[in-house]
Scaffold this motif. Structure first.
Motif, PDB file in Angstrom:
ATOM      1  N   ASN A 130       1.655 -30.581   5.631  1.00 19.62           N
ATOM      2  CA  ASN A 130       1.410 -30.271   4.224  1.00 19.62           C
ATOM      3  C   ASN A 130      -0.082 -30.237   3.924  1.00 19.62           C
ATOM      4  O   ASN A 130      -0.601 -29.299   3.292  1.00 19.62           O
ATOM      5  CB  ASN A 130       2.110 -31.318   3.352  1.00 19.62           C
ATOM      6  N   VAL A 131      -0.822 -31.233   4.392  1.00 14.91           N
ATOM      7  CA  VAL A 131      -2.257 -31.324   4.119  1.00 14.91           C
ATOM      8  C   VAL A 131      -3.019 -30.175   4.761  1.00 14.91           C
ATOM      9  O   VAL A 131      -3.887 -29.539   4.129  1.00 14.91           O
ATOM     10  CB  VAL A 131      -2.797 -32.683   4.606  1.00 14.91           C
ATOM     11  N   TYR A 132      -2.703 -29.878   6.007  1.00 15.36           N
ATOM     12  CA  TYR A 132      -3.424 -28.805   6.693  1.00 15.36           C
ATOM     13  C   TYR A 132      -3.130 -27.441   6.067  1.00 15.36           C
ATOM     14  O   TYR A 132      -4.027 -26.598   5.950  1.00 15.36           O
ATOM     15  CB  TYR A 132      -3.065 -28.796   8.176  1.00 15.36           C
ATOM     16  N   ALA A 133      -1.891 -27.203   5.688  1.00 13.29           N
ATOM     17  CA  ALA A 133      -1.554 -25.921   5.070  1.00 13.29           C
ATOM     18  C   ALA A 133      -2.268 -25.758   3.724  1.00 13.29           C
ATOM     19  O   ALA A 133      -2.786 -24.679   3.406  1.00 13.29           O
ATOM     20  CB  ALA A 133      -0.042 -25.817   4.884  1.00 13.29           C
ATOM     21  N   ILE A 134      -2.319 -26.829   2.932  1.00 12.99           N
ATOM     22  CA  ILE A 134      -2.993 -26.764   1.635  1.00 12.99           C
ATOM     23  C   ILE A 134      -4.494 -26.562   1.815  1.00 12.99           C
ATOM     24  O   ILE A 134      -5.123 -25.744   1.129  1.00 12.99           O
ATOM     25  CB  ILE A 134      -2.711 -28.040   0.819  1.00 12.99           C
ATOM     26  N   ARG A 135      -5.095 -27.287   2.747  1.00 17.89           N
ATOM     27  CA  ARG A 135      -6.543 -27.161   2.952  1.00 17.89           C
ATOM     28  C   ARG A 135      -6.913 -25.792   3.500  1.00 17.89           C
ATOM     29  O   ARG A 135      -7.976 -25.268   3.181  1.00 17.89           O
ATOM     30  CB  ARG A 135      -7.018 -28.263   3.899  1.00 17.89           C
ATOM     31  N   ARG A 136      -6.052 -25.222   4.328  1.00 17.78           N
ATOM     32  CA  ARG A 136      -6.334 -23.870   4.811  1.00 17.78           C
ATOM     33  C   ARG A 136      -6.227 -22.867   3.669  1.00 17.78           C
ATOM     34  O   ARG A 136      -7.047 -21.957   3.544  1.00 17.78           O
ATOM     35  CB  ARG A 136      -5.368 -23.499   5.938  1.00 17.78           C
ATOM     36  N   GLU A 137      -5.210 -23.049   2.823  1.00 19.90           N
ATOM     37  CA  GLU A 137      -5.003 -22.137   1.698  1.00 19.90           C
ATOM     38  C   GLU A 137      -6.180 -22.185   0.728  1.00 19.90           C
ATOM     39  O   GLU A 137      -6.552 -21.168   0.134  1.00 19.90           O
ATOM     40  CB  GLU A 137      -3.701 -22.509   0.989  1.00 19.90           C
ATOM     41  N   ARG A 138      -6.790 -23.366   0.567  1.00 20.86           N
ATOM     42  CA  ARG A 138      -7.927 -23.521  -0.351  1.00 20.86           C
ATOM     43  C   ARG A 138      -9.267 -23.306   0.338  1.00 20.86           C
ATOM     44  O   ARG A 138     -10.319 -23.630  -0.240  1.00 20.86           O
ATOM     45  CB  ARG A 138      -7.878 -24.916  -0.972  1.00 20.86           C
ATOM     46  N   LEU A 139      -9.244 -22.817   1.564  1.00 22.82           N
ATOM     47  CA  LEU A 139     -10.444 -22.480   2.343  1.00 22.82           C
ATOM     48  C   LEU A 139     -11.274 -23.706   2.738  1.00 22.82           C
ATOM     49  O   LEU A 139     -12.432 -23.570   3.152  1.00 22.82           O
ATOM     50  CB  LEU A 139     -11.337 -21.490   1.586  1.00 22.82           C
ATOM     51  N   ILE A 140     -10.699 -24.895   2.623  1.00 24.26           N
ATOM     52  CA  ILE A 140     -11.433 -26.101   3.005  1.00 24.26           C
ATOM     53  C   ILE A 140     -11.667 -26.134   4.511  1.00 24.26           C
ATOM     54  O   ILE A 140     -12.775 -26.443   4.980  1.00 24.26           O
ATOM     55  CB  ILE A 140     -10.674 -27.361   2.549  1.00 24.26           C
ATOM     56  N   LEU A 141     -10.642 -25.800   5.282  1.00 27.99           N
ATOM     57  CA  LEU A 141     -10.786 -25.795   6.727  1.00 27.99           C
ATOM     58  C   LEU A 141     -11.803 -24.750   7.175  1.00 27.99           C
ATOM     59  O   LEU A 141     -12.599 -24.989   8.089  1.00 27.99           O
ATOM     60  CB  LEU A 141      -9.434 -25.530   7.399  1.00 27.99           C
ATOM     61  N   LYS A 142     -11.778 -23.595   6.542  1.00 27.99           N
ATOM     62  CA  LYS A 142     -12.721 -22.536   6.916  1.00 27.99           C
ATOM     63  C   LYS A 142     -14.156 -22.950   6.613  1.00 27.99           C
ATOM     64  O   LYS A 142     -15.077 -22.697   7.413  1.00 27.99           O
ATOM     65  CB  LYS A 142     -12.377 -21.241   6.170  1.00 27.99           C
ATOM     66  N   ARG A 143     -14.369 -23.624   5.480  1.00 28.54           N
ATOM     67  CA  ARG A 143     -15.717 -24.078   5.148  1.00 28.54           C
ATOM     68  C   ARG A 143     -16.204 -25.135   6.134  1.00 28.54           C
ATOM     69  O   ARG A 143     -17.386 -25.175   6.484  1.00 28.54           O
ATOM     70  CB  ARG A 143     -15.748 -24.613   3.709  1.00 28.54           C
ATOM     71  N   LEU A 144     -15.299 -25.996   6.569  1.00 27.73           N
ATOM     72  CA  LEU A 144     -15.679 -26.988   7.573  1.00 27.73           C
ATOM     73  C   LEU A 144     -16.118 -26.320   8.869  1.00 27.73           C
ATOM     74  O   LEU A 144     -17.131 -26.687   9.473  1.00 27.73           O
ATOM     75  CB  LEU A 144     -14.510 -27.942   7.847  1.00 27.73           C
ATOM     76  N   ARG A 145     -15.356 -25.318   9.285  1.00 28.79           N
ATOM     77  CA  ARG A 145     -15.696 -24.630  10.534  1.00 28.79           C
ATOM     78  C   ARG A 145     -17.017 -23.866  10.404  1.00 28.79           C
ATOM     79  O   ARG A 145     -17.840 -23.877  11.310  1.00 28.79           O
ATOM     80  CB  ARG A 145     -14.560 -23.667  10.911  1.00 28.79           C
ATOM     81  N   VAL A 146     -17.229 -23.210   9.258  1.00 26.38           N
ATOM     82  CA  VAL A 146     -18.464 -22.463   9.056  1.00 26.38           C
ATOM     83  C   VAL A 146     -19.674 -23.399   9.017  1.00 26.38           C
ATOM     84  O   VAL A 146     -20.769 -23.048   9.470  1.00 26.38           O
ATOM     85  CB  VAL A 146     -18.378 -21.624   7.761  1.00 26.38           C
ATOM     86  N   SER A 147     -19.479 -24.608   8.491  1.00 24.87           N
ATOM     87  CA  SER A 147     -20.588 -25.565   8.401  1.00 24.87           C
ATOM     88  C   SER A 147     -20.898 -26.237   9.729  1.00 24.87           C
ATOM     89  O   SER A 147     -21.810 -27.076   9.796  1.00 24.87           O
ATOM     90  CB  SER A 147     -20.266 -26.630   7.354  1.00 24.87           C
ATOM     91  N   GLY A 148     -20.146 -25.899  10.780  1.00 23.57           N
ATOM     92  CA  GLY A 148     -20.463 -26.420  12.108  1.00 23.57           C
ATOM     93  C   GLY A 148     -19.588 -27.547  12.594  1.00 23.57           C
ATOM     94  O   GLY A 148     -19.828 -28.099  13.679  1.00 23.57           O
ATOM     95  N   VAL A 149     -18.575 -27.916  11.828  1.00 21.07           N
ATOM     96  CA  VAL A 149     -17.659 -28.975  12.263  1.00 21.07           C
ATOM     97  C   VAL A 149     -16.707 -28.397  13.316  1.00 21.07           C
ATOM     98  O   VAL A 149     -16.097 -27.352  13.110  1.00 21.07           O
ATOM     99  CB  VAL A 149     -16.858 -29.532  11.075  1.00 21.07           C
ATOM    100  N   THR A 150     -16.587 -29.079  14.424  1.00 19.24           N
ATOM    101  CA  THR A 150     -15.773 -28.569  15.528  1.00 19.24           C
ATOM    102  C   THR A 150     -14.291 -28.858  15.300  1.00 19.24           C
ATOM    103  O   THR A 150     -13.942 -29.820  14.601  1.00 19.24           O
ATOM    104  CB  THR A 150     -16.205 -29.208  16.854  1.00 19.24           C
ATOM    105  N   PRO A 151     -13.408 -28.050  15.898  1.00 16.78           N
ATOM    106  CA  PRO A 151     -11.969 -28.349  15.808  1.00 16.78           C
ATOM    107  C   PRO A 151     -11.634 -29.733  16.346  1.00 16.78           C
ATOM    108  O   PRO A 151     -10.773 -30.429  15.797  1.00 16.78           O
ATOM    109  CB  PRO A 151     -11.333 -27.249  16.647  1.00 16.78           C
ATOM    110  N   ALA A 152     -12.323 -30.144  17.424  1.00 18.52           N
ATOM    111  CA  ALA A 152     -12.057 -31.467  17.997  1.00 18.52           C
ATOM    112  C   ALA A 152     -12.330 -32.568  16.982  1.00 18.52           C
ATOM    113  O   ALA A 152     -11.569 -33.536  16.876  1.00 18.52           O
ATOM    114  CB  ALA A 152     -12.911 -31.673  19.251  1.00 18.52           C
ATOM    115  N   ALA A 153     -13.400 -32.440  16.214  1.00 21.56           N
ATOM    116  CA  ALA A 153     -13.734 -33.448  15.206  1.00 21.56           C
ATOM    117  C   ALA A 153     -12.700 -33.461  14.085  1.00 21.56           C
ATOM    118  O   ALA A 153     -12.309 -34.527  13.594  1.00 21.56           O
ATOM    119  CB  ALA A 153     -15.124 -33.187  14.640  1.00 21.56           C
ATOM    120  N   ILE A 154     -12.252 -32.284  13.667  1.00 23.46           N
ATOM    121  CA  ILE A 154     -11.264 -32.200  12.581  1.00 23.46           C
ATOM    122  C   ILE A 154      -9.950 -32.830  13.014  1.00 23.46           C
ATOM    123  O   ILE A 154      -9.372 -33.659  12.297  1.00 23.46           O
ATOM    124  CB  ILE A 154     -11.064 -30.738  12.163  1.00 23.46           C
ATOM    125  N   PHE A 155      -9.454 -32.449  14.195  1.00 27.78           N
ATOM    126  CA  PHE A 155      -8.188 -32.994  14.675  1.00 27.78           C
ATOM    127  C   PHE A 155      -8.303 -34.497  14.948  1.00 27.78           C
ATOM    128  O   PHE A 155      -7.390 -35.263  14.644  1.00 27.78           O
ATOM    129  CB  PHE A 155      -7.739 -32.260  15.935  1.00 27.78           C
TER     130      PHE A 155
END
Length: 285
Positions: free
Chosen positions: A95-120
């Motif tokens: 639920n959290v990941y789907a909502i954050r992706r829909e609100r572009l939160i995950l995309k902003r994290l990736r663009v700002s240089g946060v790695t997938p490993a750090a997010i997971f």
């Protein structure tokens, strides 16, 4: 005639590139935020309390001994530990990941240089923190009411950590196929109830045909349950309660080997599958 010599200005410190933030530091910063936000989500608090809804009815019946020093109440409450990781991992994370992706939160994290490993990793650490708090409360209840304590605390902690990692990664993978938070909740219910039913909580695996029991044993939930119960109670429960024998120390670790390998294999498989995770919002076509 004099010749003017142009002085070269010193290099400015402002032009020095910033040292990149390590994956570990990124993960720890995100974990603090994740842990704070967890208690602001009503759905998250519901998912934290849900395991008790499954287990409390099992603990109110008149207990009887199933093993020396272990009655049905104790056995049913030890189911709580892996089910807590399953519940938070599959009812909260998708639920959290789907909502954050829909609100572009995950995309902003990736663009700002946060790695997938750090997010997971931050999600795993925050969920594990919640599971540890739940575990401590139930362990205190078992100690106060039944004077039962973990027999192999290191193995128990390892089983809890592996189970949490597997369930969180599975929850993230489920979110990959959801378009929004509502669909993530619906999709996650299928594997959630399937794993609950195949954990031995409602249908004893010992009573099933050998082929079916072996197949269920290759799924992550049954090994997780048997690991937690065996480590907590000091019995080799990996072949079922009917074949249980007291085991401690090296003997218990050796008996736990196959179940540990199954959980590690699931962790590796899910980690590889998360390479296809979609960070951009899904759109209807």
């Amino acid at each position: 005639m004099t010749t003017a010599t142009a002085a070269t200005p010193p290099a400015s410190d402002s032009q020095t590139p910033r040292k990149p933030v390590s994956v570990l530091r990124q993960a720890l910063r995100l974990t603090r935020t994740e842990f704070t936000l967890f208690y602001r989500y009503q759905m998250a608090l519901y998912s934290a309390a849900l395991p008790l809804i499954f287990l409390l009815p099992l603990s109110v019946f008149e207990p009887y001994d199933v093993l020396p020093g272990v009655d049905t109440t104790v056995l049913s409450l030890t189911w709580f530990f892996p089910i807590a990781a399953l519940t938070v991992g599959l009812s909260h994370v998708p639920n959290v990941y789907a909502i954050r992706r829909e609100r572009l939160i995950l995309k902003r994290l990736r663009v700002s240089g946060v790695t997938p490993a750090a997010i997971f990793t931050s999600t795993v650490l925050s969920v594990f923190s919640v599971v540890v708090v739940q575990t401590v409360l139930v362990a205190a209840l078992l100690a106060a009411l039944k004077e039962v304590f973990p027999t192999a605390p290191v193995l128990f902690l390892v089983s809890l950590a592996l189970t949490t990692v597997v369930m969180v990664l599975l929850g993230v993978l489920i979110a990959n196929f959801a378009r929004n938070g509502e669909s993530a909740q619906i999709i996650s219910m299928v594997p959630f109830f399937l794993l609950i039913m195949l954990s031995g909580l409602f249908v004893p695996v010992d009573l099933l045909p050998d082929g079916i029991a072996m197949t269920i044993g290759l799924l992550p939930m049954l090994p997780a349950v048997r690991l937690a119960q065996s480590a907590y109670l000091g019995y080799d429960l990996f072949d079922g309660i009917s074949n249980a024998e007291a085991a401690t120390g090296v003997d218990l670790w050796l008996a736990a080997g196959p179940s540990l390998l199954i959980l590690v294999a699931w962790m590796v498989l899910l980690t590889l599958l998360l390479r296809i995770f979609q960070w951009d919002p899904r759109v209807n076509k």
